[in-house]
Design a protein around this motif. Structure first.
Motif, PDB file in Angstrom:
ATOM      1  N   LYS A 100       0.829  -1.196   0.121  1.00 51.67           N
ATOM      2  CA  LYS A 100      -0.054   0.264  -0.042  1.00 51.67           C
ATOM      3  C   LYS A 100       0.589   1.194  -0.030  1.00 51.67           C
ATOM      4  N   ARG A 113      -4.155   7.859   8.706  1.00 47.39           N
ATOM      5  CA  ARG A 113      -4.002   7.565   7.252  1.00 47.39           C
ATOM      6  C   ARG A 113      -3.216   6.045   7.143  1.00 47.39           C
ATOM      7  N   ALA A 171      -5.078   3.199   8.566  1.00 44.47           N
ATOM      8  CA  ALA A 171      -5.988   2.715   7.768  1.00 44.47           C
ATOM      9  C   ALA A 171      -5.787   2.109   6.638  1.00 44.47           C
ATOM     10  N   GLU A 172      -4.647   2.445   5.855  1.00 41.73           N
ATOM     11  CA  GLU A 172      -4.090   1.745   4.858  1.00 41.73           C
ATOM     12  C   GLU A 172      -3.588   0.140   5.145  1.00 41.73           C
ATOM     13  N   SER A 227      -4.813  -1.370   7.796  1.00 37.47           N
ATOM     14  CA  SER A 227      -6.219  -2.083   8.260  1.00 37.47           C
ATOM     15  C   SER A 227      -6.705  -2.892   6.863  1.00 37.47           C
ATOM     16  N   THR A 228      -6.286  -2.477   5.599  1.00 39.93           N
ATOM     17  CA  THR A 228      -7.129  -2.681   4.335  1.00 39.93           C
ATOM     18  C   THR A 228      -6.265  -4.128   3.958  1.00 39.93           C
ATOM     19  N   LYS A 240      -5.578  -7.776   3.776  1.00 41.75           N
ATOM     20  CA  LYS A 240      -6.438  -9.145   4.081  1.00 41.75           C
ATOM     21  C   LYS A 240      -5.677 -10.084   5.311  1.00 41.75           C
TER      22      LYS A 240
END
Length: 132
Positions: free
Chosen positions: A88, A119, A122-123, A125-126, A128
């Motif tokens: 990411k 931010r 948040a990235e 946590s994306t 899988k």
């Protein structure tokens, strides 16, 4: 949680460690300046996810198969992307970026200062979550 870097990064990594909650601090180890390159590679190989700036250790993390949140300040992923599908990339598209300077010629460092920890989290946590 392990914080990596060279001895010159120790002050910054210690600030990161101290910004954590007291409970999280108990589980965070500042290894900046305390590991050889071989030791850092071995430790990174046991990590699931790495948050890193555009650095050699980011590329090592990619090489050993970590998920990576790659933070690009004054540099650009167009020139030095991590070679991995589990990345990411975060940057802040301020007008002066990328300048590729270690010291901000405009003295504001907005390319980094305007990137929030929220931010980055948040990235992260994306990714899988995989069961072992």
């Amino acid at each position: 949680m392990w914080l990596f870097g060279s001895a010159k990064d120790r002050e910054v990594t210690e600030k990161i460690r101290q910004a954590l909650t007291p409970e999280a601090t108990k589980h965070c180890f500042n290894l900046a300046g305390d590991t050889s390159l071989v030791e850092a590679v071995e430790l990174l190989a046991s990590c699931d996810t790495v948050i890193s700036n555009d650095s050699g250790l980011m590329h090592v993390a990619a090489a050993v198969g970590c998920k990576i949140v790659a933070i690009y300040g004054s540099s650009s992923p167009e020139y030095t992307p991590p070679l991995s599908d589990n990345v990411k990339i975060i940057n802040n598209d301020v007008e002066c970026r990328p300048c590729f300077k270690r010291t901000c010629p405009l003295e504001h460092m907005d390319c980094l200062n305007k990137l929030s920890a929220e931010r980055v989290i948040a990235e992260m946590s994306t990714f899988k979550i995989e069961d072992d």
